[in-house]
Design a protein around this motif. Structure first.
Motif: not given
Length: 289
Positions: A25, A27, A33
């Motif tokens: 991920a 973010t 995101s």
């Protein structure tokens, strides 16, 4: 079982798995995101590390010094468990040394280290290969990060790739997963490419040379991701037609050429690393408003 670590600062949070040292991920502090989620409906990857080959080998077999070994597409690193060697709040370093399992398909002693580090609104991913063997070490190394398409806040807007060098690099395509070395006209116009899913009906678009060391991926009038590449002369762009992601892939090495040699050392753009030497590859992605 794979473990996960989160690094970050006041601008970014990055999650990295020990399996493949793969980013999970990316973010920003406003909750947006940027990295693909790995939805297996389309493609389960997110940001795999490609080693010791990039792309496919014919019949998934590779020759090293005349001996044939099995080798899956993009190599074994992405399916290997790395150990966490070091970490701070803004950096993590994972390592993969040679093992009995790797030597069975790649008969060399090596250390592959992958580092993720955040600074400001930018993430740098670095791969270092150290040759611990008494022989020269042949390999390919590539990054395969996938970003959402459309980008957050840019739904309905045209998305573009813009090369810093304003180049128009020649395009090559894959045939059965192998590179057809015949050059095709560039889809870039003065460094600019307006993305269309139809471009990927024939698999990835590969630019073996001329794409330069930096580019932007963005929605017109919206957010952009700015990339810088180090020691990564090859570029690929890929998605599955209709899938909501785009892979921006800087490589040092490509798939084997159709009809070419099975020898690893003769694959296009293979690195041949001297005993005891270390070489570094890196890309930086910065989130721009």
């Amino acid at each position: 079982m794979p473990g996960s670590i989160r690094i970050g600062n006041q601008h970014l949070a990055v999650d990295v798995s020990s399996l493949g040292a793969e980013m999970q991920a990316l973010t920003s502090n406003d909750g947006r995101s940027w990295l693909w989620t790995g939805d297996a409906t389309y493609w389960a990857g997110r940001s795999p590390i490609l080693f010791p080959i990039v792309g496919k080998a014919a019949d998934d077999k590779l020759a090293i010094g005349g001996t044939v070994y099995p080798m899956a597409q993009h190599g074994f690193a992405r399916r290997s468990e790395f150990s966490l060697a070091a970490s701070t709040p803004t950096m993590c370093r994972h390592e993969l040394p040679a093992s009995a399992a790797t030597r069975a398909v790649y008969p060399f002693d090596f250390l592959l280290a992958v580092e993720h580090a955040v600074l400001g609104r930018a993430l740098t991913v670095t791969a270092e290969v150290n040759n611990r063997d008494a022989r020269a070490l042949p390999f390919g190394l590539g990054f395969h990060p996938a970003f959402v398409w459309p980008l957050p806040g840019a739904a309905g807007r045209p998305h573009t790739i813009t090369l810093d060098n304003e180049g128009e690099p020649a395009l090559v395509r894959l045939e059965g997963g192998l590179t057809n070395p015949a050059s095709l006209p560039s889809p870039f116009d003065k460094g600019r490419l307006v993305l269309d899913h139809a471009m990927f009906e024939k698999d990835a678009m590969i630019f073996p040379k001329g794409a330069g060391a930096g580019l932007r991926y963005g929605g017109e009038g919206g957010p952009n991701l700015r990339f810088q590449f180090e020691n990564l002369p090859n570029l690929a762009l890929w998605t599955k037609p209709g899938a909501p992601f785009l892979c921006v892939e800087p490589w040092h090495g490509t798939a084997a050429e159709a009809g070419g040699s099975a020898e690893l050392s003769r694959r296009p753009y293979t690195t041949i690393l001297s005993p005891g030497a270390t070489v570094r590859f890196a890309f930086t992605v910065e989130i721009l408003p």
